[in-house]
Design a protein around this motif. Structure first.
Motif, short mmCIF file in Angstrom:
data_model
loop_
_atom_site.label_atom_id
_atom_site.label_comp_id
_atom_site.label_asym_id
_atom_site.label_seq_id
_atom_site.Cartn_x
_atom_site.Cartn_y
_atom_site.Cartn_z
N ALA A 1 -25.87 32.61 -48.93
CA ALA A 1 -24.53 32.55 -48.34
C ALA A 1 -24.18 33.88 -47.68
O ALA A 1 -23.65 33.92 -46.55
N CYS B 1 -23.84 34.47 -43.53
CA CYS B 1 -22.54 34.89 -43.00
C CYS B 1 -22.62 36.27 -42.36
O CYS B 1 -22.25 36.45 -41.20
N ARG B 2 -23.10 37.26 -43.10
CA ARG B 2 -23.04 38.65 -42.65
C ARG B 2 -24.18 39.05 -41.71
O ARG B 2 -23.98 39.87 -40.84
N MET C 1 -23.08 33.13 -39.30
CA MET C 1 -22.76 31.71 -39.48
C MET C 1 -21.36 31.57 -40.09
O MET C 1 -20.95 32.40 -40.91
N LYS C 2 -20.64 30.54 -39.73
CA LYS C 2 -19.30 30.31 -40.27
C LYS C 2 -19.40 29.80 -41.70
O LYS C 2 -20.33 29.07 -42.05
N GLN C 3 -18.43 30.18 -42.49
CA GLN C 3 -18.44 29.78 -43.90
C GLN C 3 -18.39 28.27 -44.06
O GLN C 3 -19.01 27.72 -44.97
N LYS C 4 -17.70 27.61 -43.17
CA LYS C 4 -17.62 26.14 -43.21
C LYS C 4 -19.01 25.52 -43.05
O LYS C 4 -19.39 24.60 -43.78
N ILE D 1 -21.91 27.04 -43.66
CA ILE D 1 -22.70 27.40 -44.83
C ILE D 1 -22.38 26.44 -45.97
O ILE D 1 -23.28 25.97 -46.69
N PRO E 1 -15.96 25.36 -49.00
CA PRO E 1 -15.83 26.65 -48.30
C PRO E 1 -15.25 27.74 -49.20
O PRO E 1 -15.60 28.92 -49.06
N VAL F 1 -18.12 29.23 -51.08
CA VAL F 1 -18.91 30.09 -50.19
C VAL F 1 -18.21 31.44 -50.04
O VAL F 1 -18.85 32.49 -50.10
N ASN F 2 -16.90 31.42 -49.88
CA ASN F 2 -16.13 32.66 -49.78
C ASN F 2 -16.32 33.50 -51.05
O ASN F 2 -16.52 34.72 -50.97
N ILE G 1 -19.88 35.05 -51.14
CA ILE G 1 -19.99 36.19 -50.22
C ILE G 1 -19.28 37.41 -50.79
O ILE G 1 -19.80 38.53 -50.75
#
Length: 173
Positions: A131, A135-136, A140-143, A145, A153, A156-157, A160
């Motif tokens: 994840a 993202c970093r 890629m967008k968290q949605k 992922i 989501p 995922v947040n 991260i």
């Protein structure tokens, strides 16, 4: 073919122009800071005035000429400022990508820090690391992922965030 200044409608305006030419060049020089550019601006004003039949609608020829030259000089200065800003931005962005060959110790320090980050990421659970990297590193967008991992989501947040906290602790920040 007519010669400049012979149009009947523009004759009074062009006469005032020729009388005030040195004053107009001085005005444009004060605005632009360059006599050469000022002369070009005054010449452009002359061409602009000579091409039209404005004289009948102008009440004060001298004021009109001063306004035209002033506006052209201001436009010229703004255009040059914008060009300088853009050229400066390009120079700045080009300099960012350059590596200073005189600082090999900085390159070694950067490489060591990257290795420490890679080691810290290797310590994380696979899903958390995935994840974070998606993202970093890959943007890629968290949605997206969340859809790939089959989780929410919000999770995922949190993954991260946990990876970021772990990396900061590992680097000693």
């Amino acid at each position: 073919m007519r010669t400049p200044g012979t149009a009947e409608g523009n004759a009074p305006l062009l006469e005032v122009f020729s009388e005030k030419r040195s004053f107009l060049i001085g005005l444009a020089t004060r605005i632009t800071g360059c006599r050469s550019h000022a002369e070009d601006i005054v010449h452009d004003a002359y061409l602009k005035l000579d091409s039209g039949s404005l004289s009948s609608t102008i009440k004060c020829h001298a004021s009109y000429l001063v306004g035209v030259v002033r506006n052209l000089a201001i436009d010229h200065s703004r255009r040059r400022s914008r060009e300088q800003r853009l050229i400066g931005d390009e120079d700045d962005s080009a300099a960012i990508g350059l590596v200073d060959p005189a600082a090999p110790e900085q390159q070694v320090a950067d490489r060591q820090e990257l290795d420490r980050i890679a080691d810290a990421l290797a310590e994380l659970p696979e899903r958390t690391r995935y994840a974070f990297e998606m993202c970093r590193v890959h943007g890629m967008k968290q949605k997206d992922i969340a859809e790939r991992l089959g989780v929410s989501p919000a999770l995922v947040n949190a993954l991260i965030r946990d990876a970021l906290i772990h990396c900061r602790r590992t680097l000693g920040d």
